[in-house]
Design a protein around this motif. Structure first.
Motif, short mmCIF file in Angstrom:
data_model
loop_
_atom_site.label_atom_id
_atom_site.label_comp_id
_atom_site.label_asym_id
_atom_site.label_seq_id
_atom_site.Cartn_x
_atom_site.Cartn_y
_atom_site.Cartn_z
N LEU A 76 0.72 -0.99 0.22
CA LEU A 76 -0.08 0.09 -0.05
C LEU A 76 0.68 1.24 -0.02
CD1 LEU A 76 -2.37 1.76 0.70
CD2 LEU A 76 -2.21 1.13 3.02
N VAL A 77 0.64 2.16 -1.24
CA VAL A 77 1.44 3.51 -0.92
C VAL A 77 0.57 4.41 -0.68
CG1 VAL A 77 2.65 4.96 -2.49
CG2 VAL A 77 3.02 2.56 -2.71
N LEU A 78 0.60 5.23 0.57
CA LEU A 78 0.06 6.37 1.13
C LEU A 78 0.73 7.59 0.44
CD1 LEU A 78 -0.78 5.11 4.54
CD2 LEU A 78 -2.34 5.20 2.53
N CYS A 79 0.26 8.29 -0.48
CA CYS A 79 0.77 9.29 -1.30
C CYS A 79 0.00 10.49 -1.80
CB CYS A 79 1.74 8.71 -2.44
SG CYS A 79 0.93 8.16 -3.72
N THR A 80 0.40 11.60 -2.24
CA THR A 80 -0.13 12.76 -2.76
C THR A 80 -0.37 12.05 -4.28
OG1 THR A 80 2.09 13.64 -2.92
CG2 THR A 80 0.69 14.55 -0.98
N PRO A 81 -1.48 12.90 -4.90
CA PRO A 81 -1.73 12.56 -6.07
C PRO A 81 -1.00 12.56 -7.27
CG PRO A 81 -3.51 13.95 -5.18
CD PRO A 81 -2.40 13.77 -4.14
N HIS A 94 -2.24 -1.08 -3.94
CA HIS A 94 -3.00 -0.27 -3.41
C HIS A 94 -2.32 1.07 -3.53
CE1 HIS A 94 -5.67 -3.38 -2.35
NE2 HIS A 94 -4.67 -4.06 -1.49
N VAL A 95 -2.98 2.02 -3.91
CA VAL A 95 -2.51 3.46 -4.20
C VAL A 95 -3.59 4.53 -3.90
CG1 VAL A 95 -1.14 5.36 -5.40
CG2 VAL A 95 -0.55 2.93 -5.65
N GLY A 96 -3.13 5.63 -2.68
CA GLY A 96 -4.16 6.56 -2.43
C GLY A 96 -3.80 7.07 -1.07
N LEU A 97 -4.76 7.92 -0.63
CA LEU A 97 -4.22 8.45 0.85
C LEU A 97 -5.48 8.46 1.79
CD1 LEU A 97 -2.24 9.93 2.38
CD2 LEU A 97 -2.68 12.16 1.41
N ASP A 98 -6.40 9.63 1.64
CA ASP A 98 -7.32 9.77 2.55
C ASP A 98 -8.29 8.59 2.94
OD1 ASP A 98 -6.29 12.07 3.52
OD2 ASP A 98 -7.62 13.28 2.19
N ASP A 99 -8.81 7.95 1.55
CA ASP A 99 -9.57 6.71 1.56
C ASP A 99 -9.03 5.49 2.35
OD1 ASP A 99 -11.44 8.16 0.27
OD2 ASP A 99 -11.16 7.25 -1.83
N GLY A 107 -10.15 -0.60 10.67
CA GLY A 107 -9.33 -1.94 10.80
C GLY A 107 -8.75 -2.91 9.81
N TRP A 108 -8.90 -2.15 8.71
CA TRP A 108 -8.29 -2.73 7.43
C TRP A 108 -6.87 -3.02 7.38
CZ3 TRP A 108 -5.61 -1.04 3.07
CH2 TRP A 108 -5.42 -1.87 1.88
N THR A 109 -6.31 -4.27 7.46
CA THR A 109 -4.85 -4.12 7.32
C THR A 109 -4.43 -5.23 6.48
OG1 THR A 109 -4.80 -5.46 9.50
CG2 THR A 109 -4.37 -3.31 9.53
N ASP A 110 -5.07 -5.54 5.40
CA ASP A 110 -4.71 -6.54 4.34
C ASP A 110 -3.72 -6.28 3.46
OD1 ASP A 110 -4.95 -9.05 3.19
OD2 ASP A 110 -6.47 -8.48 1.81
N GLY A 122 2.50 13.27 9.16
CA GLY A 122 1.48 13.66 9.97
C GLY A 122 0.01 12.89 9.89
N LYS A 123 -0.56 12.62 8.72
CA LYS A 123 -1.84 11.71 8.64
C LYS A 123 -1.54 10.34 9.08
CE LYS A 123 -4.30 14.47 5.42
NZ LYS A 123 -4.91 14.58 4.03
N VAL A 124 -0.28 9.63 8.58
CA VAL A 124 -0.19 8.40 8.74
C VAL A 124 0.37 8.08 10.31
CG1 VAL A 124 1.46 6.26 8.18
CG2 VAL A 124 0.89 8.16 6.31
#
Length: 231
Positions: A76-81, A94-99, A107-110, A122-124
């Motif tokens: 999963l990559v949590l990043c800006t657009p 998986h790629v995205g951020l707020d969603d 509770g999702w950690t798949d 800061g968000k993470v």
């Protein structure tokens, strides 16, 4: 006292409990004693002469296994657009951020690894309670908080793993699959242990590598002669 099944007896008979094997011997033997019907993981447990409660004796790092882990790693990559295309091109599932942050809060950690960038930590960071206990929290020391998102994804997919000593002073890590050739099991295991040796804290006194055991899912452990690593 529970009776030991015939198959288990046969397996235990193959291991001399009073012997410490060479890494090459153990890599072959672990294949012989595995009875799982699936392609089991080969795991290493390295007991270190450190006190992990002391910050100056914490052992943590990353290693690129020469032959990968054999596991299909879900990233999963949590990043800006502006970084999404780079992450997808490198193979992130998986790629995205707020969603995804909301999904994790629910509770999702798949996933197996999370990679992110400094500007969104800061968000993470708010996910620490969910991610911390599962070993999923991104960390600059393990290369999972970086601006080089594509490279980080490719490294993880190619077999880069991170490890840390637990509160009992043991590093546990999966290093291969039983289907691997013994030489590849040996080389992956050696790469991990040599990396742990390089990370020896200066505050650690006495014997550093106390014991090394190789096993597979549901197999007995094989003791490896520590002298084969520390000359």
């Amino acid at each position: 006292m529970a009776r030991i099944g015939r198959k288990r007896k046969e397996i235990l008979a193959k291991i001399d409990q009073n012997k410490s094997y060479s890494l090459a011997e153990a890599a072959s033997l672990v294949k012989e004693i595995t009875t799982a019907k699936f392609d089991a993981s080969v795991d290493v447990a390295v007991r270190l002469g450190v006190d992990p409660r002391k910050a100056n004796q914490m052992v943590r790092g990353t290693v690129a296994l020469p032959h990968g882990t054999g596991k299909d790693v879900k990233v999963l990559v949590l990043c800006t657009p502006d970084k999404e295309a780079e992450a997808k091109a490198a193979g992130a599932e998986h790629v995205g951020l707020d969603d995804y942050i909301d999904k994790i809060k629910g509770g999702w950690t798949d996933i197996d690894v999370i990679i992110t960038m400094p500007s969104v930590m800061g968000k993470v960071g708010a996910l620490g309670r969910v991610l911390g206990p599962r070993g999923l929290m991104p960390n600059p020391k393990t290369g999972t908080v970086t601006m080089e998102i594509g490279k980080a994804v490719e490294d993880v997919k190619a077999g880069k793993i991170d490890f840390r000593v637990d509160k009992f002073g043991i590093v546990h890590s999966a290093v291969a699959k039983v289907s691997f050739d013994p030489k590849k099991i040996e080389e992956n295991t050696n790469e991990l242990i040599q990396t742990i040796i390089k990370l020896k804290p200066s505050a650690a006194k006495g014997t550093y590598i106390k014991s090394v055991y190789l096993s597979s899912t549901m197999s007995p452990s094989i003791s490896i002669d520590t002298k084969s690593f520390v000359g």
